[in-house]
Design a protein around this motif. Structure first.
Motif, mmCIF file in Angstrom:
data_model
loop_
_atom_site.group_PDB
_atom_site.id
_atom_site.type_symbol
_atom_site.label_atom_id
_atom_site.label_comp_id
_atom_site.label_asym_id
_atom_site.label_seq_id
_atom_site.Cartn_x
_atom_site.Cartn_y
_atom_site.Cartn_z
ATOM 1 N N ARG A 33 0.843 -1.208 0.000
ATOM 2 C CA ARG A 33 0.000 0.000 0.000
ATOM 3 C C ARG A 33 0.872 1.250 0.000
ATOM 4 O O ARG A 33 1.824 1.370 0.766
ATOM 5 C CB ARG A 33 -0.938 0.000 1.197
ATOM 6 C CG ARG A 33 -1.789 1.266 1.279
ATOM 7 C CD ARG A 33 -2.834 1.218 2.366
ATOM 8 N NE ARG A 33 -4.069 0.574 1.881
ATOM 9 C CZ ARG A 33 -4.602 -0.500 2.414
ATOM 10 N NH1 ARG A 33 -4.009 -1.081 3.442
ATOM 11 N NH2 ARG A 33 -5.714 -1.015 1.928
ATOM 12 N N ILE A 58 -2.839 5.375 -13.554
ATOM 13 C CA ILE A 58 -4.078 5.850 -12.944
ATOM 14 C C ILE A 58 -5.240 5.030 -13.486
ATOM 15 O O ILE A 58 -5.504 5.024 -14.686
ATOM 16 C CB ILE A 58 -4.288 7.344 -13.241
ATOM 17 C CG1 ILE A 58 -3.160 8.168 -12.613
ATOM 18 C CG2 ILE A 58 -5.640 7.805 -12.719
ATOM 19 C CD1 ILE A 58 -3.232 9.645 -12.934
ATOM 20 N N CYS A 81 -2.957 3.245 -9.095
ATOM 21 C CA CYS A 81 -4.118 3.759 -8.358
ATOM 22 C C CYS A 81 -5.390 3.180 -8.964
ATOM 23 O O CYS A 81 -5.569 3.211 -10.185
ATOM 24 C CB CYS A 81 -4.181 5.280 -8.426
ATOM 25 S SG CYS A 81 -2.738 6.116 -7.757
ATOM 26 N N GLU A 82 -6.262 2.682 -8.107
ATOM 27 C CA GLU A 82 -7.523 2.092 -8.575
ATOM 28 C C GLU A 82 -8.512 2.024 -7.403
ATOM 29 O O GLU A 82 -8.238 1.333 -6.412
ATOM 30 C CB GLU A 82 -7.275 0.689 -9.135
ATOM 31 C CG GLU A 82 -8.532 -0.054 -9.558
ATOM 32 C CD GLU A 82 -9.334 0.701 -10.604
ATOM 33 O OE1 GLU A 82 -10.491 1.062 -10.311
ATOM 34 O OE2 GLU A 82 -8.784 0.945 -11.703
ATOM 35 N N HIS A 106 -2.490 2.180 -4.506
ATOM 36 C CA HIS A 106 -3.364 3.102 -3.782
ATOM 37 C C HIS A 106 -4.782 2.744 -4.168
ATOM 38 O O HIS A 106 -5.177 2.872 -5.334
ATOM 39 C CB HIS A 106 -3.046 4.550 -4.167
ATOM 40 C CG HIS A 106 -3.945 5.550 -3.506
ATOM 41 N ND1 HIS A 106 -3.925 5.788 -2.142
ATOM 42 C CD2 HIS A 106 -4.904 6.391 -4.015
ATOM 43 C CE1 HIS A 106 -4.806 6.720 -1.842
ATOM 44 N NE2 HIS A 106 -5.425 7.101 -2.951
ATOM 45 N N ASP A 107 -5.582 2.299 -3.209
ATOM 46 C CA ASP A 107 -6.931 1.818 -3.492
ATOM 47 C C ASP A 107 -7.975 2.913 -3.263
ATOM 48 O O ASP A 107 -8.974 2.708 -2.560
ATOM 49 C CB ASP A 107 -7.255 0.569 -2.668
ATOM 50 C CG ASP A 107 -6.976 0.735 -1.183
ATOM 51 O OD1 ASP A 107 -6.258 1.681 -0.804
ATOM 52 O OD2 ASP A 107 -7.476 -0.082 -0.388
ATOM 53 N N ASP A 108 -7.729 4.060 -3.889
ATOM 54 C CA ASP A 108 -8.653 5.181 -3.767
ATOM 55 C C ASP A 108 -8.377 6.144 -4.925
ATOM 56 O O ASP A 108 -7.707 5.786 -5.890
ATOM 57 C CB ASP A 108 -8.480 5.878 -2.410
ATOM 58 C CG ASP A 108 -9.747 6.593 -1.938
ATOM 59 O OD1 ASP A 108 -10.563 6.972 -2.803
ATOM 60 O OD2 ASP A 108 -9.919 6.775 -0.722
ATOM 61 N N ASP A 109 -8.866 7.368 -4.789
ATOM 62 C CA ASP A 109 -8.778 8.373 -5.844
ATOM 63 C C ASP A 109 -7.322 8.730 -6.152
ATOM 64 O O ASP A 109 -6.568 9.120 -5.250
ATOM 65 C CB ASP A 109 -9.545 9.618 -5.403
ATOM 66 C CG ASP A 109 -9.863 10.569 -6.545
ATOM 67 O OD1 ASP A 109 -9.039 10.695 -7.463
ATOM 68 O OD2 ASP A 109 -10.943 11.185 -6.524
ATOM 69 N N ALA A 110 -6.936 8.639 -7.417
ATOM 70 C CA ALA A 110 -5.563 8.931 -7.820
ATOM 71 C C ALA A 110 -5.203 10.395 -7.645
ATOM 72 O O ALA A 110 -4.019 10.739 -7.514
ATOM 73 C CB ALA A 110 -5.364 8.533 -9.288
ATOM 74 N N VAL A 113 -3.079 11.133 -4.706
ATOM 75 C CA VAL A 113 -1.690 10.730 -4.885
ATOM 76 C C VAL A 113 -0.934 11.783 -5.684
ATOM 77 O O VAL A 113 0.170 12.206 -5.301
ATOM 78 C CB VAL A 113 -1.606 9.356 -5.591
ATOM 79 C CG1 VAL A 113 -0.162 9.027 -5.964
ATOM 80 C CG2 VAL A 113 -2.188 8.271 -4.696
#
Length: 227
Positions: A33, A58, A81-82, A106-110, A113
Motif C-alpha cells: 500500500r 491511474i 491507483c484504482e 493506492h486503493d482510492d482516488d488517484a 496521490v
C-alpha cells in the motif's frame, strides 16, 4: 469550506471477491500500500531506494497492464491507483503470482496521490481507458480536467511521458484539447498512425478486448518539456 472533487470513477465493487484474493488484502496489501500523507509530499525515494524510474498508472483496472510493465521493468517503481476493489484484488493476485517487488498500490482516488507527489518526480504517467462519462451532463466528472492536467505536468520530469488511451471518440477529443492547452505538454504525433497504432510497449488487457467504446483505441502520447 473546501469541497472534494467530483468522483471521476463509477462503482467501487461488483461481485464478491474470491477468498484467495480477499486473503491478500490482509497478507500482501499492507506491504504494497502506498503511504499518502494527509499533509506534505510522498517520499518517493524511500518507496524503492535506487529505482531507475518511477511510473504512475491511474485506474489500473484488473492490474494486468501494471503487472506486465512491472515485470518488464524490475528496476522501475510502479505506482498504481484504482478505487475499484475487485480490480485491486486482481492486481494483488498478479503481484503475488509473479513475485513483483516494485509495485505500490493506492486503493482510492488517484488525484490525492498526484497532489501529494513532489514536483518532477515521475518518469511516466499512464491513463488507460478511464471512465468516459460520455453523457454530456456527466462530462464534468471526467478525470482529465484543466486543473488536473496542470498537476500531471507538475509531477512529470522534463522529458517524462504521459500516455492517455480511450476507446471513446469524444473523450479523445476532450483530453487532447485540454492536454495540448496545458503548459509543458507536447503532443507527440505527426501522422494518423501515431494515435491509431498501439505503441510498441502497449499491453492489451481483457478490458480493451471487450471493445466497449465507440471506436478503436486512440493513443495520445505527450512529452513534458520546459520552454
Amino acid at each position: 469550506m473546501t469541497h472534494p472533487p467530483l468522483r471521476s470513477f463509477g462503482r467501487i465493487k461488483s461481485r464478491p471477491i474470491k477468498p484467495r484474493q480477499a486473503a491478500l488484502f490482509d497478507t500482501l496489501m499492507p506491504a504494497v500500500r502506498l503511504p499518502v500523507p494527509a499533509e506534505g509530499r510522498i517520499d518517493v525515494g524511500a518507496l524503492m531506494p535506487g529505482a531507475a524510474e518511477v511510473w504512475l498508472e491511474i485506474g489500473f483496472g484488473g492490474g494486468e497492464h501494471l503487472a506486465a510493465q512491472a515485470a518488464r521493468h524490475p528496476d522501475a517503481l510502479m505506482i498504481g491507483c484504482e478505487p475499484f476493489i475487485n480490480g485491486v484484488a486482481s492486481a494483488l493476485r498478479h503481484i503475488d503470482e509473479q513475485g513483483l517487488k516494485n509495485v505500490r498500490l493506492h486503493d482510492d482516488d488517484a488525484r490525492a496521490v498526484v497532489a501529494a507527489l513532489p514536483d518532477a518526480s515521475l518518469d511516466r504517467v499512464m491513463i488507460l481507458f478511464p471512465d468516459p462519462w460520455h453523457k454530456a451532463r456527466h462530462n464534468k466528472r471526467r478525470l482529465i480536467q484543466p486543473e488536473f492536467a496542470v498537476e500531471l505536468a507538475r509531477v512529470l520530469k522534463p522529458g517524462g511521458r504521459l500516455r492517455f488511451v480511450t476507446d471513446w471518440k469524444d473523450y479523445a477529443g476532450w483530453a487532447l484539447e485540454r492536454l495540448i492547452a496545458t503548459p509543458g505538454f507536447v503532443w507527440l504525433a505527426d501522422e494518423k498512425a501515431d494515435w491509431t497504432v498501439a505503441p510498441a510497449d502497449h499491453v492489451v488487457t481483457r478490458y480493451e478486448e471487450k471493445r466497449l467504446g465507440d471506436t478503436d483505441p486512440i493513443f495520445l502520447e505527450f512529452e513534458r518539456r520546459l520552454f
